[in-house]
Motif scaffolding. Structure first.
Motif, PDB file in Angstrom:
ATOM      1  N   ILE A 252       0.827  -1.204   0.000  1.00 45.48           N
ATOM      2  CA  ILE A 252       0.000   0.000   0.000  1.00 45.48           C
ATOM      3  C   ILE A 252       0.861   1.254   0.000  1.00 45.48           C
ATOM      4  CG2 ILE A 252      -0.368   0.338   2.471  1.00 45.48           C
ATOM      5  CD1 ILE A 252      -3.101   0.599  -0.134  1.00 45.48           C
ATOM      6  N   TYR A 253       2.007   1.203   0.638  1.00 45.89           N
ATOM      7  CA  TYR A 253       2.912   2.354   0.645  1.00 45.89           C
ATOM      8  C   TYR A 253       3.474   2.624  -0.745  1.00 45.89           C
ATOM      9  CZ  TYR A 253       6.782   5.386   1.916  1.00 45.89           C
ATOM     10  OH  TYR A 253       7.658   6.435   1.998  1.00 45.89           O
ATOM     11  N   ARG A 254       3.782   1.555  -1.478  1.00 53.67           N
ATOM     12  CA  ARG A 254       4.384   1.708  -2.807  1.00 53.67           C
ATOM     13  C   ARG A 254       3.366   2.018  -3.898  1.00 53.67           C
ATOM     14  NH1 ARG A 254       9.762   1.844  -3.385  1.00 53.67           N
ATOM     15  NH2 ARG A 254      10.559  -0.218  -3.678  1.00 53.67           N
ATOM     16  N   THR A 255       2.170   1.383  -3.833  1.00 57.34           N
ATOM     17  CA  THR A 255       1.229   1.493  -4.946  1.00 57.34           C
ATOM     18  C   THR A 255       0.030   2.402  -4.668  1.00 57.34           C
ATOM     19  OG1 THR A 255      -0.103  -0.397  -4.234  1.00 57.34           O
ATOM     20  CG2 THR A 255       1.785  -0.855  -5.659  1.00 57.34           C
ATOM     21  N   HIS A 256      -0.348   2.567  -3.422  1.00 55.81           N
ATOM     22  CA  HIS A 256      -1.557   3.314  -3.035  1.00 55.81           C
ATOM     23  C   HIS A 256      -2.803   2.712  -3.683  1.00 55.81           C
ATOM     24  CE1 HIS A 256       0.819   6.422  -1.123  1.00 55.81           C
ATOM     25  NE2 HIS A 256       1.589   6.431  -2.194  1.00 55.81           N
ATOM     26  N   ASN A 257      -2.796   1.414  -3.919  1.00 56.84           N
ATOM     27  CA  ASN A 257      -3.916   0.717  -4.550  1.00 56.84           C
ATOM     28  C   ASN A 257      -4.486  -0.282  -3.546  1.00 56.84           C
ATOM     29  OD1 ASN A 257      -5.617  -0.886  -6.100  1.00 56.84           O
ATOM     30  ND2 ASN A 257      -4.297  -0.756  -7.900  1.00 56.84           N
ATOM     31  N   VAL A 258      -5.660   0.015  -3.030  1.00 58.07           N
ATOM     32  CA  VAL A 258      -6.258  -0.805  -1.976  1.00 58.07           C
ATOM     33  C   VAL A 258      -6.645  -2.186  -2.506  1.00 58.07           C
ATOM     34  CG1 VAL A 258      -8.170  -0.970  -0.338  1.00 58.07           C
ATOM     35  CG2 VAL A 258      -7.056   1.219  -0.731  1.00 58.07           C
ATOM     36  N   LEU A 259      -7.224  -2.235  -3.703  1.00 56.82           N
ATOM     37  CA  LEU A 259      -7.650  -3.513  -4.266  1.00 56.82           C
ATOM     38  C   LEU A 259      -6.457  -4.432  -4.513  1.00 56.82           C
ATOM     39  CD1 LEU A 259      -9.948  -5.255  -5.294  1.00 56.82           C
ATOM     40  CD2 LEU A 259      -9.660  -4.190  -7.537  1.00 56.82           C
ATOM     41  N   LEU A 260      -5.399  -3.923  -5.101  1.00 55.11           N
ATOM     42  CA  LEU A 260      -4.201  -4.728  -5.333  1.00 55.11           C
ATOM     43  C   LEU A 260      -3.619  -5.223  -4.016  1.00 55.11           C
ATOM     44  CD1 LEU A 260      -1.942  -5.710  -7.320  1.00 55.11           C
ATOM     45  CD2 LEU A 260      -0.773  -3.584  -6.742  1.00 55.11           C
ATOM     46  N   THR A 261      -3.552  -4.355  -3.037  1.00 60.20           N
ATOM     47  CA  THR A 261      -3.015  -4.736  -1.730  1.00 60.20           C
ATOM     48  C   THR A 261      -3.842  -5.841  -1.094  1.00 60.20           C
ATOM     49  OG1 THR A 261      -2.208  -2.496  -1.421  1.00 60.20           O
ATOM     50  CG2 THR A 261      -2.394  -3.866   0.543  1.00 60.20           C
ATOM     51  N   THR A 262      -5.155  -5.708  -1.157  1.00 59.45           N
ATOM     52  CA  THR A 262      -6.033  -6.706  -0.558  1.00 59.45           C
ATOM     53  C   THR A 262      -5.887  -8.057  -1.236  1.00 59.45           C
ATOM     54  OG1 THR A 262      -7.601  -4.961  -0.006  1.00 59.45           O
ATOM     55  CG2 THR A 262      -8.425  -7.220   0.028  1.00 59.45           C
ATOM     56  N   VAL A 263      -5.918  -8.070  -2.557  1.00 62.54           N
ATOM     57  CA  VAL A 263      -5.871  -9.335  -3.300  1.00 62.54           C
ATOM     58  C   VAL A 263      -4.516 -10.016  -3.125  1.00 62.54           C
ATOM     59  CG1 VAL A 263      -5.922 -10.333  -5.611  1.00 62.54           C
ATOM     60  CG2 VAL A 263      -7.637  -8.655  -4.951  1.00 62.54           C
ATOM     61  N   VAL A 264      -3.438  -9.277  -3.280  1.00 59.84           N
ATOM     62  CA  VAL A 264      -2.094  -9.880  -3.176  1.00 59.84           C
ATOM     63  C   VAL A 264      -1.841 -10.388  -1.758  1.00 59.84           C
ATOM     64  CG1 VAL A 264       0.378  -9.378  -3.274  1.00 59.84           C
ATOM     65  CG2 VAL A 264      -1.123  -8.611  -5.107  1.00 59.84           C
TER      66      VAL A 264
END
Length: 106
Positions: A79-91
């Protein structure tokens, strides 16, 4: 009695949200209060997740064999690197499933 309590609490939650979200109402909160309230989401999320991450077996478990802790650290990095909540949750969920079911089999 339980049903009455549920309706009272539901109406309390609804009207407390409605007062701040309805643009036609003349109620406005000060900018400093808005800034303070912006911290409530992360605070509540931390209060919910900290016991799950650090005490999954009802005792403090801080080690490299704790899949909850490893995935929480991974989620923070993503989340710190991408700021993408969906990507963070799925990965982080996929990594947790792999760690919990294949690597750290109980």
């Amino acid at each position: 009695m339980t049903l009455i309590t549920i309706f009272i609490l539901a109406s309390l939650v609804f009207f407390s949200r409605y007062l701040f979200l309805e643009p036609k109402l003349p109620l406005r909160i000060a900018p400093w209060l808005q800034r303070i309230l912006s911290y409530s989401g992360p605070t509540v999320l931390t209060a919910i997740t900290a016991p799950i991450v650090f005490t999954p077996q009802d005792t403090l478990w801080v080690s490299l064999y704790n899949p909850y802790l490893l995935c929480a650290i991974l989620a923070i990095i993503i989340i710190y690197r991408t700021h993408n909540v969906l990507l963070t949750t799925v990965v982080s969920m996929m990594i947790f499933l792999v760690l919990n079911n294949l690597v750290f089999t109980h």
